[in-house]
Design a protein around this motif. Sequence first.
Motif, PDB file in Angstrom:
ATOM      1  N   ASP A  10       0.821  -1.208   0.000  1.00 28.21           N
ATOM      2  CA  ASP A  10       0.000   0.000   0.000  1.00 28.21           C
ATOM      3  C   ASP A  10       0.853   1.254   0.000  1.00 28.21           C
ATOM      4  O   ASP A  10       0.320   2.362   0.015  1.00 28.21           O
ATOM      5  CB  ASP A  10      -0.914   0.018   1.240  1.00 28.21           C
ATOM      6  N   GLY A  11       2.149   1.078  -0.006  1.00 28.38           N
ATOM      7  CA  GLY A  11       3.032   2.237   0.016  1.00 28.38           C
ATOM      8  C   GLY A  11       3.044   2.919   1.362  1.00 28.38           C
ATOM      9  O   GLY A  11       3.318   4.110   1.470  1.00 28.38           O
ATOM     10  N   GLU A  12       2.736   2.162   2.428  1.00 28.05           N
ATOM     11  CA  GLU A  12       2.593   2.790   3.753  1.00 28.05           C
ATOM     12  C   GLU A  12       3.630   2.285   4.748  1.00 28.05           C
ATOM     13  O   GLU A  12       3.506   2.512   5.935  1.00 28.05           O
ATOM     14  CB  GLU A  12       1.172   2.490   4.293  1.00 28.05           C
ATOM     15  N   LEU A  13       4.647   1.596   4.228  1.00 31.71           N
ATOM     16  CA  LEU A  13       5.671   1.101   5.134  1.00 31.71           C
ATOM     17  C   LEU A  13       6.688   2.203   5.389  1.00 31.71           C
ATOM     18  O   LEU A  13       6.988   3.001   4.506  1.00 31.71           O
ATOM     19  CB  LEU A  13       6.351  -0.120   4.508  1.00 31.71           C
ATOM     20  N   ARG A  15       9.940   4.174   5.561  1.00 33.81           N
ATOM     21  CA  ARG A  15      11.071   4.148   4.637  1.00 33.81           C
ATOM     22  C   ARG A  15      12.184   3.205   5.052  1.00 33.81           C
ATOM     23  O   ARG A  15      12.734   2.463   4.242  1.00 33.81           O
ATOM     24  CB  ARG A  15      11.650   5.550   4.511  1.00 33.81           C
TER      25      ARG A  15
ATOM     26  N   MET B   1       4.153   7.049   2.234  1.00 38.59           N
ATOM     27  CA  MET B   1       5.179   6.934   1.197  1.00 38.59           C
ATOM     28  C   MET B   1       4.556   6.943  -0.182  1.00 38.59           C
ATOM     29  O   MET B   1       5.017   7.609  -1.084  1.00 38.59           O
ATOM     30  CB  MET B   1       5.962   5.646   1.427  1.00 38.59           C
ATOM     31  N   GLY B   2       3.503   6.219  -0.326  1.00 38.18           N
ATOM     32  CA  GLY B   2       2.805   6.280  -1.611  1.00 38.18           C
ATOM     33  C   GLY B   2       3.098   5.122  -2.527  1.00 38.18           C
ATOM     34  O   GLY B   2       4.203   4.611  -2.597  1.00 38.18           O
ATOM     35  N   ASP B   3       2.074   4.775  -3.228  1.00 39.12           N
ATOM     36  CA  ASP B   3       2.139   3.688  -4.193  1.00 39.12           C
ATOM     37  C   ASP B   3       3.249   3.901  -5.205  1.00 39.12           C
ATOM     38  O   ASP B   3       4.009   3.015  -5.549  1.00 39.12           O
ATOM     39  CB  ASP B   3       0.784   3.651  -4.912  1.00 39.12           C
ATOM     40  N   GLU B   5       5.930   5.592  -5.083  1.00 39.23           N
ATOM     41  CA  GLU B   5       7.311   5.493  -4.620  1.00 39.23           C
ATOM     42  C   GLU B   5       7.744   4.050  -4.431  1.00 39.23           C
ATOM     43  O   GLU B   5       8.907   3.717  -4.636  1.00 39.23           O
ATOM     44  CB  GLU B   5       7.490   6.303  -3.339  1.00 39.23           C
ATOM     45  N   ILE B   6       6.803   3.216  -4.041  1.00 38.24           N
ATOM     46  CA  ILE B   6       7.122   1.787  -3.948  1.00 38.24           C
ATOM     47  C   ILE B   6       7.495   1.268  -5.320  1.00 38.24           C
ATOM     48  O   ILE B   6       8.490   0.562  -5.497  1.00 38.24           O
ATOM     49  CB  ILE B   6       5.915   0.994  -3.394  1.00 38.24           C
ATOM     50  N   GLN B   9      10.884   2.373  -6.276  1.00 36.11           N
ATOM     51  CA  GLN B   9      11.909   1.557  -5.602  1.00 36.11           C
ATOM     52  C   GLN B   9      12.117   0.237  -6.323  1.00 36.11           C
ATOM     53  O   GLN B   9      13.251  -0.171  -6.586  1.00 36.11           O
ATOM     54  CB  GLN B   9      11.455   1.252  -4.166  1.00 36.11           C
ATOM     55  N   SER B 158      -5.693   6.336   1.103  1.00 38.76           N
ATOM     56  CA  SER B 158      -4.477   6.060   1.871  1.00 38.76           C
ATOM     57  C   SER B 158      -4.878   5.704   3.302  1.00 38.76           C
ATOM     58  O   SER B 158      -6.021   5.925   3.707  1.00 38.76           O
ATOM     59  CB  SER B 158      -3.594   7.302   1.896  1.00 38.76           C
ATOM     60  N   TYR B 159      -3.930   5.154   4.053  1.00 34.34           N
ATOM     61  CA  TYR B 159      -4.226   4.790   5.448  1.00 34.34           C
ATOM     62  C   TYR B 159      -4.693   6.012   6.232  1.00 34.34           C
ATOM     63  O   TYR B 159      -5.626   5.941   7.026  1.00 34.34           O
ATOM     64  CB  TYR B 159      -2.969   4.215   6.126  1.00 34.34           C
TER      65      TYR B 159
END
Lengths: 177, 200, 355
Positions: A10-13, A15, B1-3, B5-6, B9, B158-159
């Motif tokens: 979810d992109g919420e981990l 960094r 962080m956002g989708d 950006e994952i 990465q 988002s959360y």
Amino acid sequence: MKDKISALMDGELDRIDVADTISQIKESEELRNEWSTYHLIGDVLRQPEMSLPDITLNIRNEVDIDPIALTPDIPKEKNNQIFAFAIAASMVAAVAAVTWMSGQTMERPLTDETSLQAVAPTVTIDPVLAQKEETKTEKLVLQDPASIRINDYMFVHGEFTAIRGVSPYMRTVARRP
Amino acid sequence: MGDREIDQQLVERAQRGDKQAFDLLVIKYQRRLVRLLSQFIRDSAEVEDIAQETFIKAYKSLSSFRGDSAFYTWLYRIGINAAKNFLVAQKRRASNASSNFDIEDAENFEEGGQLRELATPESELISKQIAQTVSQALNELPEELRTAITLREIEGLSYEEIASVMNCPTGTIRSRIFRAREVISVKLQSVTEISKDKRW
Amino acid sequence: MSYKQIIKNSALILLVAPFSGFVLPSFAEDSSGISTGTPGGLQSIVNASASKEAQVWLQRIVDAPRKLNYTGIFVYSSDGHMETSRVVHMVNNEGEFERIEVLDGPPREVIRNNNEVKRYFPDRKTLVTEKRGLQKFFPALLPKPLSNLNNSYIVKKVGRERISDYECQVIVLEAKDRMRYSQKLWVDVATGLLLKAAVMERSQVVEQFVFTQIEIDSEIDKELLKPGYVTKSTEVNITNPVISGTVKGELGWEIKNLPSGFSKINEVRRIFAGKTTPVGHITLSDGLAAVSVFIRPVTKNDPLGPHESYPQQGAINIYARTVGKNVVTTIGEVPRVTVVQIGNSVKNYKVKWTK
């Protein structure tokens, strides 16, 4: 650990955890299965009526057989123009669009009574496209006056369609200048 | 962080040679891409072929992806272009085809059908079972888990946004979404056991 | 229909339109509501209310862009050709602003700021700007779209589908005869925005557009509405391209043999970029599809043939014909047979082209 995968996708981990978590997934079949299952759940929730293809196997086969040498250093400069053309150049479709456009001009050349005077007829070739695809015609062809006129008509006509979709100009913009 | 950006990465890792990072992206986007391409191409077997081709093309041209757009935008563009090529080629084939169906064509057609994994009744059944299991599991979830995962997966919140909607801390949302996924995942195991060979 | 009849109907519509803030289902309902030869009075009433519901959806489609910001990528496809474009659309108290940019092939874009429309032509490096002046962009005096729809289409709701993560109501407008295409529309349930549309000839898709990504109702970065072209060598500006509401002088042009369901909705003279001679423009509609007839004097370099065929472009058919000393070009998102019938019905009534 699995909860980190849930947050990661979810992109919420946080960094600091990201790099480590990704490494762990790579090394654990179980964690990779979780990544896969969690995404499956999301896909099903969004589109319950869809059949659920899995094309990962074939892609894995293909990618393994065909290793590519990736440059370790990613160039930092971002040149949008080149980026766009690079993508376009490697996609045959860009050429298809242009050949399509040139194919649709009228066959009979007409000279209009008052054409746009200031522009001398020129043929411009996009250098990047030309490099990549030599066999196809990719010139930006100057339109003949009849085509120009028809396009003007279509442009004006578009405003009268009852349901205009995105906008009155959708068809005309998509068609060609 | 956002989708995004994952994805970035994972892309950067893949660009440095980490094939498994790319694999994670394939898993993430494969069905979304198939869904997109189904808008333009009717034959589901063709759609899958083109989706495969798209990922492979993306992998091969990864070095030219600079992160100016989101990865999925870039991927979708490649997919659309591949679909376009297919339609152009198809049209050309159609206009070249004679009105009589060639024997040769018939043979090729047969062969192609066998090589390709068409949607067999069995795989369709499994898809249906999976969909049913997920749906049932979702309904059986405690309400706060169901709401959390629905807002995340279907509404794309988002959360933090979900936490605001449900009026509780972000940490609680993270936990609820994870628990929802776990419960559904466990229930799915019985279905996916059948088609084990690492399909899912 | 005689010319006088056409004028009368247009006038009637013009009168009624300003008073109705809504589509006119009752106007058309009578013809489809209770009819003979159908299952029964009750069934017909049920059909009529289903159709009425569908028409409410249609009106939402028409209204949505006037009220919403949206930005997204859409794909337009027809005849095996596909093109991807980006649209940015903003509405605020200053008005309506939009930019469409084609992402494939040579760069093409259209930018609209209220009554001003800019088009950039990369091959000619020319920017054409049209300012419409007094005439509003969506002329308030035109008859409301979608009137009389039931004469020519069966309108129905057919379930829901997701498009680009938005739940959509699917509406079908099924053509009652072969003079027009059918349409299938996917409408975002929440906002009424049209997210996908297909034009069909029986069950064949003739052209389609679909949003592959869209964001509705968020803040628009005004930078996105700025033009992408930097170099341009020529600028052409046209102010008030529409000259007059009727042809000066005598009655002008008549379209005698209109296909069923079509009526005239507009008639003007206008100027096009780079040309000094005005062109007559008559617009016809059956409530959904529009057909335009453009009439201009023959020039010395025009071919002498009686008529021209142009290849079909998606759902658009084009038919041109020489009538006396004029060239009549008929364009519309209708089957070929329809533009040909309309084009062949155009008759000249002692037109004087006064500047």
